[in-house]
Design a protein around this motif. Structure first.
Motif, PDB file in Angstrom:
ATOM      1  N   GLY A  35     -23.962   2.211  14.539  1.00 61.54           N
ATOM      2  CA  GLY A  35     -24.257   3.542  15.048  1.00 61.54           C
ATOM      3  C   GLY A  35     -22.991   4.297  15.411  1.00 61.54           C
ATOM      4  O   GLY A  35     -21.890   3.739  15.422  1.00 61.54           O
ATOM      5  N   GLU A  36     -23.153   5.570  15.695  1.00 62.78           N
ATOM      6  CA  GLU A  36     -22.016   6.389  16.115  1.00 62.78           C
ATOM      7  C   GLU A  36     -21.506   5.953  17.478  1.00 62.78           C
ATOM      8  O   GLU A  36     -20.319   6.029  17.773  1.00 62.78           O
ATOM      9  N   ARG A  37     -22.434   5.491  18.327  1.00 63.90           N
ATOM     10  CA  ARG A  37     -22.036   5.103  19.685  1.00 63.90           C
ATOM     11  C   ARG A  37     -21.691   3.623  19.776  1.00 63.90           C
ATOM     12  O   ARG A  37     -20.652   3.248  20.301  1.00 63.90           O
ATOM     13  N   ASN A  38     -22.593   2.773  19.272  1.00 65.13           N
ATOM     14  CA  ASN A  38     -22.416   1.339  19.440  1.00 65.13           C
ATOM     15  C   ASN A  38     -22.523   0.606  18.114  1.00 65.13           C
ATOM     16  O   ASN A  38     -23.179   1.078  17.189  1.00 65.13           O
ATOM     17  N   VAL A  39     -21.878  -0.552  18.048  1.00 62.80           N
ATOM     18  CA  VAL A  39     -21.921  -1.390  16.845  1.00 62.80           C
ATOM     19  C   VAL A  39     -22.379  -2.787  17.259  1.00 62.80           C
ATOM     20  O   VAL A  39     -21.902  -3.336  18.255  1.00 62.80           O
ATOM     21  N   ILE A  40     -23.311  -3.352  16.491  1.00 62.83           N
ATOM     22  CA  ILE A  40     -23.780  -4.712  16.760  1.00 62.83           C
ATOM     23  C   ILE A  40     -23.530  -5.584  15.541  1.00 62.83           C
ATOM     24  O   ILE A  40     -23.859  -5.197  14.407  1.00 62.83           O
ATOM     25  N   LYS A  41     -22.935  -6.755  15.770  1.00 58.74           N
ATOM     26  CA  LYS A  41     -22.705  -7.715  14.689  1.00 58.74           C
ATOM     27  C   LYS A  41     -23.339  -9.056  15.051  1.00 58.74           C
ATOM     28  O   LYS A  41     -23.444  -9.406  16.229  1.00 58.74           O
ATOM     29  N   LYS A  42     -23.741  -9.768  14.029  1.00 53.42           N
ATOM     30  CA  LYS A  42     -24.351 -11.090  14.202  1.00 53.42           C
ATOM     31  C   LYS A  42     -23.343 -12.136  13.752  1.00 53.42           C
ATOM     32  O   LYS A  42     -22.795 -12.054  12.660  1.00 53.42           O
ATOM     33  N   VAL A  43     -23.091 -13.117  14.610  1.00 58.19           N
ATOM     34  CA  VAL A  43     -22.138 -14.183  14.283  1.00 58.19           C
ATOM     35  C   VAL A  43     -22.775 -15.538  14.571  1.00 58.19           C
ATOM     36  O   VAL A  43     -23.620 -15.658  15.456  1.00 58.19           O
ATOM     37  N   THR A  44     -22.369 -16.536  13.814  1.00 50.60           N
ATOM     38  CA  THR A  44     -22.849 -17.900  14.035  1.00 50.60           C
ATOM     39  C   THR A  44     -21.698 -18.767  14.492  1.00 50.60           C
ATOM     40  O   THR A  44     -20.643 -18.814  13.847  1.00 50.60           O
ATOM     41  N   ILE A  45     -21.895 -19.438  15.633  1.00 47.86           N
ATOM     42  CA  ILE A  45     -20.863 -20.290  16.234  1.00 47.86           C
ATOM     43  C   ILE A  45     -21.489 -21.628  16.590  1.00 47.86           C
ATOM     44  O   ILE A  45     -22.490 -21.662  17.322  1.00 47.86           O
ATOM     45  N   GLU A  46     -20.924 -22.693  16.065  1.00 49.18           N
ATOM     46  CA  GLU A  46     -21.427 -24.039  16.364  1.00 49.18           C
ATOM     47  C   GLU A  46     -22.944 -24.149  16.134  1.00 49.18           C
ATOM     48  O   GLU A  46     -23.666 -24.766  16.913  1.00 49.18           O
ATOM     49  N   GLY A  47     -23.392 -23.519  15.044  1.00 47.53           N
ATOM     50  CA  GLY A  47     -24.802 -23.621  14.674  1.00 47.53           C
ATOM     51  C   GLY A  47     -25.743 -22.683  15.423  1.00 47.53           C
ATOM     52  O   GLY A  47     -26.945 -22.669  15.143  1.00 47.53           O
ATOM     53  N   GLU A  48     -25.227 -21.899  16.371  1.00 43.47           N
ATOM     54  CA  GLU A  48     -26.060 -20.941  17.109  1.00 43.47           C
ATOM     55  C   GLU A  48     -25.673 -19.516  16.707  1.00 43.47           C
ATOM     56  O   GLU A  48     -24.501 -19.222  16.469  1.00 43.47           O
ATOM     57  N   THR A  49     -26.680 -18.660  16.632  1.00 44.20           N
ATOM     58  CA  THR A  49     -26.449 -17.279  16.208  1.00 44.20           C
ATOM     59  C   THR A  49     -26.492 -16.335  17.401  1.00 44.20           C
ATOM     60  O   THR A  49     -27.405 -16.412  18.233  1.00 44.20           O
ATOM     61  N   PHE A  50     -25.500 -15.458  17.468  1.00 48.81           N
ATOM     62  CA  PHE A  50     -25.369 -14.523  18.582  1.00 48.81           C
ATOM     63  C   PHE A  50     -25.246 -13.095  18.058  1.00 48.81           C
ATOM     64  O   PHE A  50     -24.746 -12.877  16.946  1.00 48.81           O
ATOM     65  N   ASN A  51     -25.680 -12.156  18.861  1.00 53.20           N
ATOM     66  CA  ASN A  51     -25.414 -10.747  18.600  1.00 53.20           C
ATOM     67  C   ASN A  51     -24.322 -10.285  19.556  1.00 53.20           C
ATOM     68  O   ASN A  51     -24.399 -10.547  20.765  1.00 53.20           O
ATOM     69  N   ILE A  52     -23.334  -9.615  19.013  1.00 50.76           N
ATOM     70  CA  ILE A  52     -22.261  -9.049  19.836  1.00 50.76           C
ATOM     71  C   ILE A  52     -22.320  -7.535  19.708  1.00 50.76           C
ATOM     72  O   ILE A  52     -22.216  -6.991  18.612  1.00 50.76           O
ATOM     73  N   LYS A  53     -22.503  -6.883  20.832  1.00 53.30           N
ATOM     74  CA  LYS A  53     -22.606  -5.419  20.848  1.00 53.30           C
ATOM     75  C   LYS A  53     -21.321  -4.824  21.395  1.00 53.30           C
ATOM     76  O   LYS A  53     -20.914  -5.126  22.517  1.00 53.30           O
ATOM     77  N   LYS A  54     -20.684  -4.003  20.589  1.00 48.74           N
ATOM     78  CA  LYS A  54     -19.486  -3.293  21.031  1.00 48.74           C
ATOM     79  C   LYS A  54     -19.887  -1.881  21.422  1.00 48.74           C
ATOM     80  O   LYS A  54     -20.417  -1.118  20.616  1.00 48.74           O
TER      81      LYS A  54
END
Length: 249
Positions: A35-54
């Protein structure tokens, strides 16, 4: 310049890897939203999936406010998610948040567990024949009632902010997202119906929700329905009027 990085105790062992994911945010994972305001990415770490919102970088004045006068959106998201879970209200699990300050807030991120949901509330609006729609709405009324009974006024209670997952037993789970705007206060029936105004409810949806909610709250259907119609239509008229004014410019 100084930074804050807080991780939930359940994920303390992943703290270095989560910190690295934020450091390399632009290169790691896949985009969920841009988005214009925020960006969300999905990452997998040690077999677990997380969303990181900037979150969008605030202007100078906002940055000062977030450093000295008000909690950042990332910190509020983490704290509010923790409160929701303590109240047995579902939201993607709060994993951590990061803030970087330099003469004000410069960057902030919120990390949560990824939820593999089936659909969101918008589908119920755009698809009147959505399978099991009436039952989903009745269960959503119970979910909102639980929210209100815990004195939680979710100010962004809008269609895109409720993820819905169907369970094996045929019931539905509702997850709130975009959590950084809430107040905590006792809510009478008028305030509760006002809280549902942003959902862009049709006449049929209002009837179903009002009937289910009135039974739980112990109010009459007519009173509940009247309040929900009034607040919903006022909000819709206000938004549509703004859109019309923009087109005429």
């Amino acid at each position: 310049m100084h930074s804050t990085f807080v991780v939930h105790k359940n994920y303390e062992s992943l703290k270095p890897l989560l910190k690295d994911a934020i450091k390399h945010f632009s290169e790691m994972g896949e985009y969920v939203t841009q988005g214009e305001r925020n960006v969300i990415k999905k990452v997998t770490i040690e077999g677990e999936t997380f969303n990181i919102k900037k979150f969008k970088t605030p202007n100078v004045f906002q940055g000062f406010v977030y450093q000295f006068l008000r909690k950042s959106k990332a910190k509020r998201s983490f704290e509010y998610a923790t409160k929701l879970i303590d109240c047995n209200i579902k939201t993607p699990f709060p994993v951590g948040y990061s803030e970087t300050f330099s003469a004000g807030l410069k960057e902030s991120y919120y990390i949560s567990k990824h939820v593999a949901y089936d659909f969101d509330f918008r589908d119920l609006i755009h698809q009147p024949r959505f399978p099991d729609r009436k039952e989903i709405l009745k269960q959503f009324a119970a979910f909102s009632y639980q929210l209100h009974e815990n004195n939680i006024n979710f100010l962004d209670h809008s269609p895109g902010n409720t993820l819905i997952k169907k369970t094996e037993d045929g019931t539905y789970e509702f997850y709130l997202i975009d959590l950084n705007r809430m107040t905590f206060e006792p809510l009478n029936l008028d305030k509760r119906m006002h809280n549902l105004r942003r959902l862009w409810l049709s006449k049929t949806m209002i009837r179903i929700l009002a009937e289910a909610y009135s039974i739980l709250y112990g109010s009459s259907y007519d009173e509940t329905h009247t309040l929900l119609v009034r607040h919903s239509r006022h909000f819709q008229h206000k938004v549509n009027s703004k859109k019309l004014r923009r087109r005429k410019r």
